[in-house]
Design an enzyme around this catalytic site. Structure first.
Site, PDB file in Angstrom:
ATOM      1  N   LYS A  13       0.828  -1.212   0.000  1.00  0.00           N
ATOM      2  CA  LYS A  13       0.000   0.000   0.000  1.00  0.00           C
ATOM      3  C   LYS A  13       0.858   1.255   0.000  1.00  0.00           C
ATOM      4  O   LYS A  13       0.618   2.178  -0.759  1.00  0.00           O
ATOM      5  CB  LYS A  13      -0.909   0.045   1.241  1.00  0.00           C
ATOM      6  CG  LYS A  13      -1.927  -1.066   1.316  1.00  0.00           C
ATOM      7  CD  LYS A  13      -2.845  -0.892   2.526  1.00  0.00           C
ATOM      8  CE  LYS A  13      -2.135  -0.984   3.869  1.00  0.00           C
ATOM      9  NZ  LYS A  13      -1.716  -2.343   4.254  1.00  0.00           N
ATOM     10  N   ARG A  88      -9.336   0.640   9.219  1.00  0.00           N
ATOM     11  CA  ARG A  88      -8.845  -0.682   9.563  1.00  0.00           C
ATOM     12  C   ARG A  88      -9.818  -1.473  10.422  1.00  0.00           C
ATOM     13  O   ARG A  88      -9.541  -2.605  10.763  1.00  0.00           O
ATOM     14  CB  ARG A  88      -7.556  -0.501  10.356  1.00  0.00           C
ATOM     15  CG  ARG A  88      -6.373  -1.298   9.845  1.00  0.00           C
ATOM     16  CD  ARG A  88      -5.252  -0.930  10.782  1.00  0.00           C
ATOM     17  NE  ARG A  88      -4.025  -1.594  10.549  1.00  0.00           N
ATOM     18  CZ  ARG A  88      -3.028  -1.121   9.812  1.00  0.00           C
ATOM     19  NH1 ARG A  88      -3.159  -0.005   9.145  1.00  0.00           N
ATOM     20  NH2 ARG A  88      -1.900  -1.784   9.745  1.00  0.00           N
ATOM     21  N   ARG A 127      11.646  -7.541   4.031  1.00  0.00           N
ATOM     22  CA  ARG A 127      11.734  -6.114   4.356  1.00  0.00           C
ATOM     23  C   ARG A 127      12.505  -5.930   5.663  1.00  0.00           C
ATOM     24  O   ARG A 127      13.361  -5.071   5.778  1.00  0.00           O
ATOM     25  CB  ARG A 127      10.319  -5.522   4.471  1.00  0.00           C
ATOM     26  CG  ARG A 127      10.265  -4.086   4.943  1.00  0.00           C
ATOM     27  CD  ARG A 127       8.905  -3.463   4.677  1.00  0.00           C
ATOM     28  NE  ARG A 127       7.946  -3.687   5.738  1.00  0.00           N
ATOM     29  CZ  ARG A 127       6.647  -3.368   5.669  1.00  0.00           C
ATOM     30  NH1 ARG A 127       6.155  -2.839   4.573  1.00  0.00           N
ATOM     31  NH2 ARG A 127       5.848  -3.596   6.679  1.00  0.00           N
ATOM     32  N   ARG A 135      11.629  -1.770  11.151  1.00  0.00           N
ATOM     33  CA  ARG A 135      10.470  -1.446  11.971  1.00  0.00           C
ATOM     34  C   ARG A 135      10.338  -2.488  13.059  1.00  0.00           C
ATOM     35  O   ARG A 135      10.453  -3.673  12.819  1.00  0.00           O
ATOM     36  CB  ARG A 135       9.213  -1.448  11.091  1.00  0.00           C
ATOM     37  CG  ARG A 135       9.032  -0.168  10.332  1.00  0.00           C
ATOM     38  CD  ARG A 135       7.889  -0.266   9.362  1.00  0.00           C
ATOM     39  NE  ARG A 135       6.696  -0.874   9.944  1.00  0.00           N
ATOM     40  CZ  ARG A 135       5.547  -0.940   9.288  1.00  0.00           C
ATOM     41  NH1 ARG A 135       5.442  -0.464   8.070  1.00  0.00           N
ATOM     42  NH2 ARG A 135       4.497  -1.504   9.844  1.00  0.00           N
ATOM     43  N   ARG A 146      -0.239  -9.394  13.592  1.00  0.00           N
ATOM     44  CA  ARG A 146      -0.808  -8.379  12.690  1.00  0.00           C
ATOM     45  C   ARG A 146      -1.723  -9.028  11.658  1.00  0.00           C
ATOM     46  O   ARG A 146      -2.744  -8.458  11.285  1.00  0.00           O
ATOM     47  CB  ARG A 146       0.311  -7.589  11.998  1.00  0.00           C
ATOM     48  CG  ARG A 146       0.867  -6.485  12.895  1.00  0.00           C
ATOM     49  CD  ARG A 146       2.257  -6.057  12.486  1.00  0.00           C
ATOM     50  NE  ARG A 146       2.303  -5.394  11.208  1.00  0.00           N
ATOM     51  CZ  ARG A 146       3.409  -5.297  10.466  1.00  0.00           C
ATOM     52  NH1 ARG A 146       4.540  -5.844  10.888  1.00  0.00           N
ATOM     53  NH2 ARG A 146       3.387  -4.668   9.317  1.00  0.00           N
TER      54      ARG A 146
HETATM   55  P1  ADP Z   1       1.106  -2.368   7.925  1.00  0.00           P
HETATM   56  O1  ADP Z   1       0.122  -1.985   6.859  1.00  0.00           O
HETATM   57  O2  ADP Z   1       2.401  -2.841   7.355  1.00  0.00           O
HETATM   58  O3  ADP Z   1       0.524  -3.299   8.940  1.00  0.00           O
HETATM   59  P2  ADP Z   1       0.979   0.305   9.147  1.00  0.00           P
HETATM   60  O4  ADP Z   1       2.124   1.215   9.032  1.00  0.00           O
HETATM   61  O5  ADP Z   1      -0.243   0.657   8.367  1.00  0.00           O
HETATM   62  O6  ADP Z   1       1.521  -1.125   8.766  1.00  0.00           O
HETATM   63  O7  ADP Z   1       0.535   0.151  10.693  1.00  0.00           O
HETATM   64  C1  ADP Z   1       1.442  -0.183  11.714  1.00  0.00           C
HETATM   65  C2  ADP Z   1       0.707  -0.264  13.055  1.00  0.00           C
HETATM   66  O8  ADP Z   1       0.125   1.004  13.364  1.00  0.00           O
HETATM   67  C3  ADP Z   1      -0.465  -1.237  13.097  1.00  0.00           C
HETATM   68  O9  ADP Z   1      -0.066  -2.552  13.386  1.00  0.00           O
HETATM   69  C4  ADP Z   1      -1.340  -0.611  14.210  1.00  0.00           C
HETATM   70  O10 ADP Z   1      -0.828  -0.913  15.491  1.00  0.00           O
HETATM   71  C5  ADP Z   1      -1.154   0.882  13.991  1.00  0.00           C
HETATM   72  N1  ADP Z   1      -2.195   1.458  13.097  1.00  0.00           N
HETATM   73  C6  ADP Z   1      -1.968   2.015  11.873  1.00  0.00           C
HETATM   74  N2  ADP Z   1      -3.116   2.440  11.314  1.00  0.00           N
HETATM   75  C7  ADP Z   1      -4.104   2.122  12.192  1.00  0.00           C
HETATM   76  C8  ADP Z   1      -5.524   2.274  12.196  1.00  0.00           C
HETATM   77  N3  ADP Z   1      -6.175   2.841  11.157  1.00  0.00           N
HETATM   78  N4  ADP Z   1      -6.219   1.830  13.272  1.00  0.00           N
HETATM   79  C9  ADP Z   1      -5.599   1.264  14.318  1.00  0.00           C
HETATM   80  N5  ADP Z   1      -4.271   1.078  14.386  1.00  0.00           N
HETATM   81  C10 ADP Z   1      -3.516   1.503  13.334  1.00  0.00           C
END
Ligand code: ADP
Length: 190
Positions: A13, A88, A127, A135, A146
């Protein structure tokens, strides 16, 4: 143009969002990046967020919704935005619709980047091994969580947009270029 990019962790994404914002002259809104900035700046929100993100769990909806509401009303969003990593949860999706309605805005397209689970795990492990600034949440134990959280809390968002006939799916297992082309086709940009 206002878009939602949807897909599991590791679907690409962020990569696609960066390509699309250049082409479409709009901004990327990544809740993950926003949260990581808070963590880096050691704000109270950042401190709370890091303890949740480190487990691969989700930040509470109220926190995310107030972040999003503030962000999409900024002037740089006038030309459009890509939501990346948000909504999400089903509740976030429903509340987003309420906020958008009150602002007289609407999402043009929801794009799902579809990738199967095995490939995702390989990509994220890669990654993690390649990145200098790894990360904290890119390790296999947290990754497993996750993906569990994605399947449980985030997949219902997909059904929500499907039921509203808003969902467009592209094959995320292809080359980065081909995925971008397919997305631009969905947007009638190619
Ligand atoms: P990825 O898509 O690789 O899982 P992100 O960078 O989108 O990673 O998100 C990393 C973390 O940030 C998630 O595992 C969660 O803890 C938090 N997070 C990100 N966006 C949201 C959201 N919209 N709602 C709740 N938690 C979020």
């Amino acid at each position: 143009m206002k878009l939602i990019l949807f897909g599991p962790p590791g679907a690409g994404k962020g990569t696609q969002a960066k390509i699309l914002i250049e082409k479409l002259n709009i901004v990327q809104i990544s809740t993950g990046d926003m949260l990581r900035d808070e963590v880096k700046s050691k704000t109270p929100l950042g401190k709370l967020a890091s303890s949740i993100m480190d487990k691969g769990d989700l930040i509470p909806d109220e926190i995310i919704m107030s972040m999003i509401e503030k962000r999409i009303t900024k002037s740089d969003c006038k030309n459009g935005f890509i939501l990346d990593g948000f909504p999400r949860t089903l509740n976030q999706a429903v509340e987003l619709d309420v906020i958008l309605k009150s602002l007289n805005l609407k999402i043009d397209k929801v794009i799902e980047i579809n990738v199967n689970e095995d490939l995702l795990i390989n990509r994220i492990v890669k990654r993690a091994s390649e990145s200098k600034t790894t990360r904290d949440d890119d390790n296999s134990e947290i990754l497993k969580n996750r993906i569990i959280v994605y399947n449980k809390d985030t997949l219902p968002v997909l059904d929500y947009y499907k039921s509203l006939n808003k969902l467009n799916t592209v094959d995320g297992t292809q080359d980065i270029d081909k995925v971008s082309k397919d997305i631009l086709k969905v947007l009638n940009w190619l």
